[in-house]
Scaffold this motif. Structure first.
Motif, PDB file in Angstrom:
ATOM      1  N   GLU A 167      48.495 -35.041   7.395  1.00 39.10           N
ATOM      2  CA  GLU A 167      48.773 -33.837   6.597  1.00 39.10           C
ATOM      3  C   GLU A 167      50.016 -34.028   5.728  1.00 39.10           C
TER       4      GLU A 167
ATOM      5  N   ARG B 124      52.672 -28.694   5.055  1.00 44.97           N
ATOM      6  CA  ARG B 124      51.833 -28.204   6.159  1.00 44.97           C
ATOM      7  C   ARG B 124      52.631 -28.187   7.464  1.00 44.97           C
TER       8      ARG B 124
ATOM      9  N   GLN C 204      54.806 -25.284   7.557  1.00 50.89           N
ATOM     10  CA  GLN C 204      54.042 -24.063   7.876  1.00 50.89           C
ATOM     11  C   GLN C 204      53.803 -23.945   9.380  1.00 50.89           C
ATOM     12  N   VAL C 205      53.456 -25.080   9.974  1.00 45.38           N
ATOM     13  CA  VAL C 205      53.208 -25.074  11.419  1.00 45.38           C
ATOM     14  C   VAL C 205      54.502 -24.691  12.140  1.00 45.38           C
TER      15      VAL C 205
ATOM     16  N   ILE D 111      45.941 -23.010   9.101  1.00 53.65           N
ATOM     17  CA  ILE D 111      45.858 -24.449   8.828  1.00 53.65           C
ATOM     18  C   ILE D 111      44.400 -24.879   8.815  1.00 53.65           C
TER      19      ILE D 111
ATOM     20  N   ARG E  53      43.912 -27.903  13.262  1.00 55.78           N
ATOM     21  CA  ARG E  53      43.943 -26.984  14.403  1.00 55.78           C
ATOM     22  C   ARG E  53      43.280 -27.633  15.620  1.00 55.78           C
TER      23      ARG E  53
END
Ligand code: SAH
Length: 350
Positions: free
Chosen positions: A22, A26, A29-30, A45, A50
């Motif tokens: 990724e 990303r 964001q996680v 996501i 996931r």
């Protein structure tokens, strides 16, 4: 149990997510989602990411199972379910300056203090760094807090467990919870309470985490201390005081002593004078608290007026001290009342 994604630092998490193919944003964001208290399955996501995360990590390491609200002072007690079915307790206290969350660091405790409920069943297991952190992100979220406007402003490591008996996980938790851009609670707003594990107190002074170091003292001589605290057979009060002085020297932070007033045990005028003599001239503060009832224990609280007299003597002797009011005792959420239990296979809480 699977691994706990929230154990990872921001950097470690970024590396992991990039390693799964990724982009860096990303990973951000996680990270932000997790710090907001989201489950992995709630993150916005790709299904592939996931699935990859859920295969290896627990979706929700710490779930609020029950919330109890004190009718006396609005304190909330939480029962948290861990992924392996163990239950731990935590508390949120509301003050004028903000909200203080009391977190647990172990399931149970093996220190054996005679006045405390947390140690009744011994230690079941250590919590991971992420399980400590998730107690905060879960409560912050359930209180409507965000990362910018946190509902949890202060944290005390004073729930069940002895933080320095779970040293590595606790230090990892402290680095993660204070890290910039995450939950980001400043070390100055964090208090860690120990029953006085001297080697770890010394080691901790080298970590560069200037929090409020709090020591449970509860007596003025080693003999008296050993009557209620088995750890007194291992470390002397003089060694504890030396470790505190070292902490002050290394961090510039004044330290705090907890002194629980127990009738017929440590609450007489002579104890107050002895405590003042022991602490005179030291850069410390004393938190007095009257014993909270624990039904399995036979010890009783000192009278309110005995407690006030104790405080007055300390003040007359030039010791900085406060008599703390007990919060959440009607819901079993006050100091020393937190305990653990286990969800039975049929899903019922005993
Ligand atoms: N294991 C750590 C963290 C526990 S903090 C420690 O010993 O410091 C909880 C604080 O509440 C400690 O100061 C503990 O000694 C105190 N405490 C335990 N049982 C209590 C009780 N029944 N009433 C009042 N304080 C209690």
């Amino acid at each position: 149990m699977k691994e706990i994604l929230q154990d990872l630092s921001r950097e470690e998490l970024t590396e992991l997510v990039i390693g799964l193919g990724e982009k860096k944003f990303r990973a951000e964001q996680v990270y932000l989602g997790l710090m907001q208290g989201k489950k992995i399955s709630e993150l916005n996501i790709s299904p592939a990411l996931r699935a990859a995360l859920l295969e290896r990590f627990e979706d929700e390491p710490v779930r609020i199972s029950e919330t109890y609200i004190s009718q006396e002072d609005g304190t909330k007690k939480y029962l948290f379910a861990l992924a392996d079915g163990n239950l731990i307790e935590g508390v949120l206290m509301k003050y004028k300056y903000g909200n203080t969350q009391c977190v647990s660091t172990q399931v149970g405790c093996r220190m054996g203090c005679k006045f405390c409920a947390s140690t009744l069943g011994g230690r079941v297991r250590d919590l991971t760094a992420g399980e400590i952190l998730c107690q905060i992100s879960a409560v912050n979220r359930s209180e409507g807090g965000t990362l910018k406007e946190r509902a949890v402003t202060n944290v005390v490591l004073m729930g069940s467990g002895e933080p320095f008996d779970n040293y590595e996980n606790v230090v990892r938790f402290l680095r993660n919870v204070t890290a910039e851009g995450g939950i980001e609670i400043s070390a100055r707003n964090i208090s860690l309470s120990t029953c006085g594990l001297v080697p770890e107190m010394k080691q901790f002074a080298e970590e560069g985490i200037p929090l409020n170091l709090t020591v449970s003292l509860h007596a003025t001589t080693d003999e008296e201390r050993a009557r209620t605290m088995p750890i007194a057979n291992r470390y002397k009060i003089s060694e504890i005081l030396e470790a505190c002085a070292n902490y002050f020297q290394k961090t510039g932070r004044r330290y705090i002593f907890e002194y629980t007033l127990i009738s017929g045990e440590n609450a007489d005028e002579k104890h107050a004078l002895a405590l003042a003599k022991l602490l005179k001239g030291r850069p410390c503060h004393v938190n007095l608290i009257r014993l909270n009832a624990v039904k399995e224990r036979s010890l009783h609280a000192a009278e309110e007026k005995t407690a006030r007299r104790f405080l007055q003597i300390l003040e007359e002797q030039g010791i900085s001290a406060t008599l703390r009011r007990s919060m959440g005792s009607d819901i079993g959420g006050a100091c020393g009342q937190l305990r653990y239990s286990r969800i039975f296979p049929d899903g019922k809480i005993p």
